[in-house]
Design a protein around this motif. Structure first.
Motif, mmCIF file in Angstrom:
data_model
loop_
_atom_site.group_PDB
_atom_site.id
_atom_site.type_symbol
_atom_site.label_atom_id
_atom_site.label_comp_id
_atom_site.label_asym_id
_atom_site.label_seq_id
_atom_site.Cartn_x
_atom_site.Cartn_y
_atom_site.Cartn_z
ATOM 1 N N GLY A 1 0.764 -1.236 0.000
ATOM 2 C CA GLY A 1 0.000 0.000 0.000
ATOM 3 C C GLY A 1 0.797 1.289 0.000
ATOM 4 O O GLY A 1 0.276 2.349 0.344
ATOM 5 N N ASN B 1 0.286 2.817 -8.502
ATOM 6 C CA ASN B 1 0.123 4.184 -9.002
ATOM 7 C C ASN B 1 1.403 4.701 -9.631
ATOM 8 O O ASN B 1 1.385 5.315 -10.689
ATOM 9 N N MET C 1 4.625 9.745 -0.817
ATOM 10 C CA MET C 1 3.718 10.277 0.203
ATOM 11 C C MET C 1 4.442 10.988 1.339
ATOM 12 O O MET C 1 4.317 10.619 2.507
ATOM 13 N N PRO D 1 5.236 13.734 -3.622
ATOM 14 C CA PRO D 1 4.601 14.241 -2.401
ATOM 15 C C PRO D 1 3.206 13.644 -2.185
ATOM 16 O O PRO D 1 2.597 13.129 -3.118
#
Ligand SMILES: Nc1ncnc2c1ncn2[C@@H]1O[C@H](COP(=O)(O)OP(=O)(O)OP(=O)(O)O)[C@@H](O)[C@H]1O
Ligand SMILES: [Mg+2]
Length: 297
Positions: free
Chosen positions: A42, A47, A203, A236
């Motif tokens: 995760g 992505n 992230m 980010p």
């Protein structure tokens, strides 16, 4: 008669594989095999892999994205697609990989994977040969073949990763994710010392947080392992990513001016400019190595 010849060819290929000889003609421009993986789940692999593939395609690269983990619903969910065939059809029927490839967004091609199939079946020589041959075909057609793997240290994921030319390990700044990334680096570097290892921090709230996270990881790698890892950059935390996921569209296409898209273009440019030479690989292509590493276990 024809069948005899086919059988003869198959036997020759099997013998070549066993002796490690790979006498297929190599062209200068073979695909670089890049896996995207992580220790912890995760953290943003699917992505990143999907959007990076699209950005690379926008930079005039021919890109094939392999979803190695469809049971956990990755690329098909991200794109809202339901492919008719996947890698298991290459194994259970007589299809070649090129038959199951579907066009994806932004000019990329997608090869729907199939979780666990390669491990579950005791794959016959004939099928192994078909996988090896059909992969060799693809290698001539693409500049990049990107594998979105699942997370963690499973034998299948490790086999994919150590069969690659390069791997991008994704982590966020959580201590558990960093620890799991370290464990992954330890295992894959011991099994393939020639593998190029890059780290992408996802992230985070700032460039500083990303740099600190990489430093934390790099410090233990330098202290305890005899490999070096390269810092690829960061993406980010960006609510546009979450919104794009909800809309089942890649964020670089839906929100090209978002901070995540800008960061992704930056890291992809870096990746392209530092493309490694394929010369390092002397032991055959993806599935030759995949089955070899399985045999070694
Ligand atoms: N840069 C980002 N900013 C904000 N949210 C993000 C970002 N990257 C990923 N996410 C969120 O994290 C979720 C998980 O991402 P993704 O599915 O790509 O992870 P994964 O590593 O492939 O997961 P798995 O291990 O289950 O395959 C996304 O649905 C999205 O909501
Ligand atoms: Mg995923």
């Amino acid at each position: 008669m024809v069948e005899d010849q086919v059988e003869h060819l198959r036997k020759m290929r099997a013998a070549e594989r066993k002796s490690g000889v790979n006498n297929k003609k190599k062209v200068a421009n073979q695909a670089l095999l890049l896996s995207v993986t992580s220790g912890k789940g995760g953290v943003g692999k699917s992505n990143y892999a999907l959007n990076m593939a699209i950005v690379l395609a926008g930079m005039k690269q021919k890109v094939l994205l392999i979803d190695a983990d469809t049971n956990l619903a990755n690329l098909d969910i991200l794109l809202g697609i339901n492919p008719r065939y996947n890698l298991s059809d290459v194994i259970t029927s007589d299809q070649f990989m090129r038959d199951i490839i579907i066009p994806g967004p932004g000019g990329i091609d997608i090869l729907p994977g199939s979780s666990g199939v390669l491990e579950m079946l005791d794959i016959e020589d004939e099928v192994q040969n078909r996988l090896i041959d059909s992969y060799a075909e693809l290698e001539q057609e693409y500049n990049y073949i990107i594998i979105d793997t699942g997370a963690g240290l499973t034998p299948s994921i490790i086999s994919y990763v150590i069969s690659s030319d390069e791997v991008i390990i994704i982590t966020n700044s959580e201590p558990t994710a960093i620890t799991d990334a370290y464990a992954m680096i330890k295992v894959i570097s011991s099994q393939n010392p020639l593998l190029g290892i890059r780290v992408l921090i996802n992230m985070v709230d700032s460039q500083q947080e990303a740099a600190d996270t990489f430093e934390r990881l790099n410090l233990v790698v330098q202290n305890f392992l005899s490999v070096s890892v390269d810092y690829l950059g960061f993406v980010p935390t960006d609510s546009n990513v979450v919104r794009a996921v909800a809309r089942q569209t890649p964020f670089v296409l839906q929100y090209p001016r978002s901070p995540a898209s800008a960061a992704l273009r930056l890291t992809t440019r870096k990746l392209l400019s530092e493309r490694r030479s394929r010369q390092l690989r002397k032991d055959g292509d993806l599935f030759t190595r995949y089955f070899q590493t399985k045999q070694d276990k």
